[in-house]
Scaffold this motif. Sequence first.
Motif, PDB file in Angstrom:
ATOM      1  N   ALA A 192      -2.071  -2.851  -9.937  1.00 22.69           N
ATOM      2  CA  ALA A 192      -3.063  -3.323  -9.241  1.00 22.69           C
ATOM      3  C   ALA A 192      -3.061  -4.473  -8.352  1.00 22.69           C
ATOM      4  O   ALA A 192      -2.785  -4.826  -7.571  1.00 22.69           O
ATOM      5  CB  ALA A 192      -4.691  -4.431 -10.233  1.00 22.69           C
ATOM      6  N   PHE A 193      -1.299  -5.128  -8.340  1.00 20.22           N
ATOM      7  CA  PHE A 193      -0.822  -6.083  -7.374  1.00 20.22           C
ATOM      8  C   PHE A 193      -0.318  -4.865  -6.613  1.00 20.22           C
ATOM      9  O   PHE A 193      -0.419  -5.566  -5.569  1.00 20.22           O
ATOM     10  CB  PHE A 193       0.548  -6.651  -8.349  1.00 20.22           C
ATOM     11  N   ALA A 194      -0.328  -3.830  -6.036  1.00 22.03           N
ATOM     12  CA  ALA A 194       0.336  -2.706  -5.433  1.00 22.03           C
ATOM     13  C   ALA A 194      -0.607  -2.856  -4.765  1.00 22.03           C
ATOM     14  O   ALA A 194      -0.344  -2.335  -2.745  1.00 22.03           O
ATOM     15  CB  ALA A 194       0.740  -1.587  -6.121  1.00 22.03           C
ATOM     16  N   ARG A 195      -1.941  -2.862  -5.369  1.00 26.55           N
ATOM     17  CA  ARG A 195      -2.757  -2.043  -4.101  1.00 26.55           C
ATOM     18  C   ARG A 195      -3.108  -3.329  -3.356  1.00 26.55           C
ATOM     19  O   ARG A 195      -3.817  -3.064  -2.102  1.00 26.55           O
ATOM     20  CB  ARG A 195      -4.170  -1.233  -5.645  1.00 26.55           C
ATOM     21  N   ALA A 196      -3.309  -3.906  -3.862  1.00 28.01           N
ATOM     22  CA  ALA A 196      -2.870  -5.739  -2.845  1.00 28.01           C
ATOM     23  C   ALA A 196      -2.038  -5.704  -2.317  1.00 28.01           C
ATOM     24  O   ALA A 196      -3.060  -6.563  -1.537  1.00 28.01           O
ATOM     25  CB  ALA A 196      -2.985  -6.679  -4.491  1.00 28.01           C
ATOM     26  N   LEU A 197      -1.036  -5.689  -2.438  1.00 27.37           N
ATOM     27  CA  LEU A 197      -0.252  -5.839  -1.393  1.00 27.37           C
ATOM     28  C   LEU A 197      -0.412  -4.660   0.155  1.00 27.37           C
ATOM     29  O   LEU A 197       0.002  -5.445   0.873  1.00 27.37           O
ATOM     30  CB  LEU A 197       1.202  -5.233  -1.625  1.00 27.37           C
ATOM     31  N   LEU A 198      -0.913  -3.076  -1.006  1.00 31.59           N
ATOM     32  CA  LEU A 198      -1.152  -2.637   0.489  1.00 31.59           C
ATOM     33  C   LEU A 198      -2.351  -2.666   1.706  1.00 31.59           C
ATOM     34  O   LEU A 198      -2.104  -3.038   2.523  1.00 31.59           O
ATOM     35  CB  LEU A 198      -1.218  -1.035  -0.258  1.00 31.59           C
ATOM     36  N   VAL A 199      -2.815  -3.490   1.196  1.00 30.27           N
ATOM     37  CA  VAL A 199      -3.929  -4.734   2.054  1.00 30.27           C
ATOM     38  C   VAL A 199      -4.001  -5.750   2.079  1.00 30.27           C
ATOM     39  O   VAL A 199      -5.068  -6.346   3.334  1.00 30.27           O
ATOM     40  CB  VAL A 199      -5.873  -4.576   1.312  1.00 30.27           C
ATOM     41  N   ALA A 200      -3.207  -6.640   1.637  1.00 27.01           N
ATOM     42  CA  ALA A 200      -3.533  -8.334   1.838  1.00 27.01           C
ATOM     43  C   ALA A 200      -2.463  -8.727   2.629  1.00 27.01           C
ATOM     44  O   ALA A 200      -1.928  -8.008   4.198  1.00 27.01           O
ATOM     45  CB  ALA A 200      -2.362  -8.469   1.003  1.00 27.01           C
ATOM     46  N   GLN A 201      -2.610  -9.311   4.071  1.00 28.22           N
ATOM     47  CA  GLN A 201      -1.819 -10.630   5.047  1.00 28.22           C
ATOM     48  C   GLN A 201      -0.918 -11.570   4.440  1.00 28.22           C
ATOM     49  O   GLN A 201      -0.226 -12.438   5.403  1.00 28.22           O
ATOM     50  CB  GLN A 201      -3.276 -10.607   5.781  1.00 28.22           C
ATOM     51  N   SER A 202      -1.341 -11.797   2.980  1.00 28.96           N
ATOM     52  CA  SER A 202      -0.693 -12.764   2.565  1.00 28.96           C
ATOM     53  C   SER A 202      -0.738 -12.375   1.406  1.00 28.96           C
ATOM     54  O   SER A 202      -1.106 -12.599   0.759  1.00 28.96           O
ATOM     55  CB  SER A 202      -0.822 -14.886   3.408  1.00 28.96           C
ATOM     56  N   VAL A 203       0.690 -13.943   0.218  1.00 32.27           N
ATOM     57  CA  VAL A 203       1.098 -13.410  -0.447  1.00 32.27           C
ATOM     58  C   VAL A 203      -0.597 -14.311  -1.234  1.00 32.27           C
ATOM     59  O   VAL A 203      -1.121 -13.577  -2.582  1.00 32.27           O
ATOM     60  CB  VAL A 203       1.785 -14.979  -0.959  1.00 32.27           C
ATOM     61  N   ALA A 204      -0.930 -14.675  -1.101  1.00 33.26           N
ATOM     62  CA  ALA A 204      -2.897 -16.074  -1.462  1.00 33.26           C
ATOM     63  C   ALA A 204      -3.296 -14.454  -1.445  1.00 33.26           C
ATOM     64  O   ALA A 204      -4.109 -14.698  -2.788  1.00 33.26           O
ATOM     65  CB  ALA A 204      -2.938 -17.150  -0.663  1.00 33.26           C
ATOM     66  N   ASP A 205      -3.440 -13.797  -0.592  1.00 33.86           N
ATOM     67  CA  ASP A 205      -4.863 -12.682  -0.559  1.00 33.86           C
ATOM     68  C   ASP A 205      -3.885 -12.047  -1.826  1.00 33.86           C
ATOM     69  O   ASP A 205      -5.297 -11.729  -2.884  1.00 33.86           O
ATOM     70  CB  ASP A 205      -4.350 -12.059   0.731  1.00 33.86           C
ATOM     71  N   VAL A 206      -2.490 -11.918  -2.118  1.00 30.10           N
ATOM     72  CA  VAL A 206      -3.111 -11.039  -3.839  1.00 30.10           C
ATOM     73  C   VAL A 206      -2.353 -11.132  -4.489  1.00 30.10           C
ATOM     74  O   VAL A 206      -3.109 -11.103  -5.717  1.00 30.10           O
ATOM     75  CB  VAL A 206      -1.038 -10.674  -3.566  1.00 30.10           C
ATOM     76  N   THR A 207      -2.251 -12.386  -4.362  1.00 30.50           N
ATOM     77  CA  THR A 207      -2.605 -14.113  -5.604  1.00 30.50           C
ATOM     78  C   THR A 207      -4.186 -13.821  -6.306  1.00 30.50           C
ATOM     79  O   THR A 207      -4.940 -13.423  -7.137  1.00 30.50           O
ATOM     80  CB  THR A 207      -1.942 -14.690  -5.945  1.00 30.50           C
TER      81      THR A 207
END
Length: 246
Positions: free
Chosen positions: A148-163
């Motif tokens: 899940a964290f990897a999928r979030a990284l691939l579409v995020a623009q910031s660390v806050a988006d991932v968390t």
Amino acid sequence: MRHATLGRMDYAEHPVPPALAGLVAAIWTASVPADGPTWIAQEAVPDGCVELIRRHAGRSRWRRDQPAVFATGLATVTAKLEFGAGAGFTAIKLWPWAWHALGGQRCASFADDWIPIADPRLVGLLDGDPRRIAARLETAFAGIEAPAFARALLVAQSVADVTHATGLAPRALQRLCAGELGMPPRCYLRLLRFRDALADIHTADSLADTAAAQGYADQAHMAREFRSLAGLPPSAARSRAKGPFV
């Protein structure tokens, strides 16, 4: 399929099955004419991937001569490569977590470098043409999904988006990225943003549009990142870059 001739090298990216999304970024082939210079120079920019590479013919070197099968680690600077006349390659671009799922060693151990590969399971993935390689990868990754964290990284623009997307506390995300990537999440997101911007500049109406679409503060911010990571401004990259090569 993306195909391009880069000076004296022919480079192409081949389709990746949808089932491998979030695991495999690309399958590529490259070849250098046998009747050209003894060596040609190429520069490859960071793109957030580990590459599993087989050289079918000729020679290659990055800092030192490379064996027939090797893996390149996560790059944070431009790699200055040399390919011998007649060299030919087939390669798989893997996201770091997919590389680890295949049993590859931790990314932190060979960042900005390469390692020889002798494991028959990894070597065997590169047998045959790109279509057969894709089929082998589907088998190898059967039942495996990007975390899940990897999928979030691939579409995020910031660390806050991932968390926010994962519900992870910042420290938990830091630990995950230290283990899987060997770098903090903000540093990896920087590489992904640059990768996406490099791809986008070829089709965007303007460099300002690319800067805005990729989340840079402004065009000047993007220009600084291109000079830092690719060694050239975005305008030059737009005319010269094909895939990871500039």
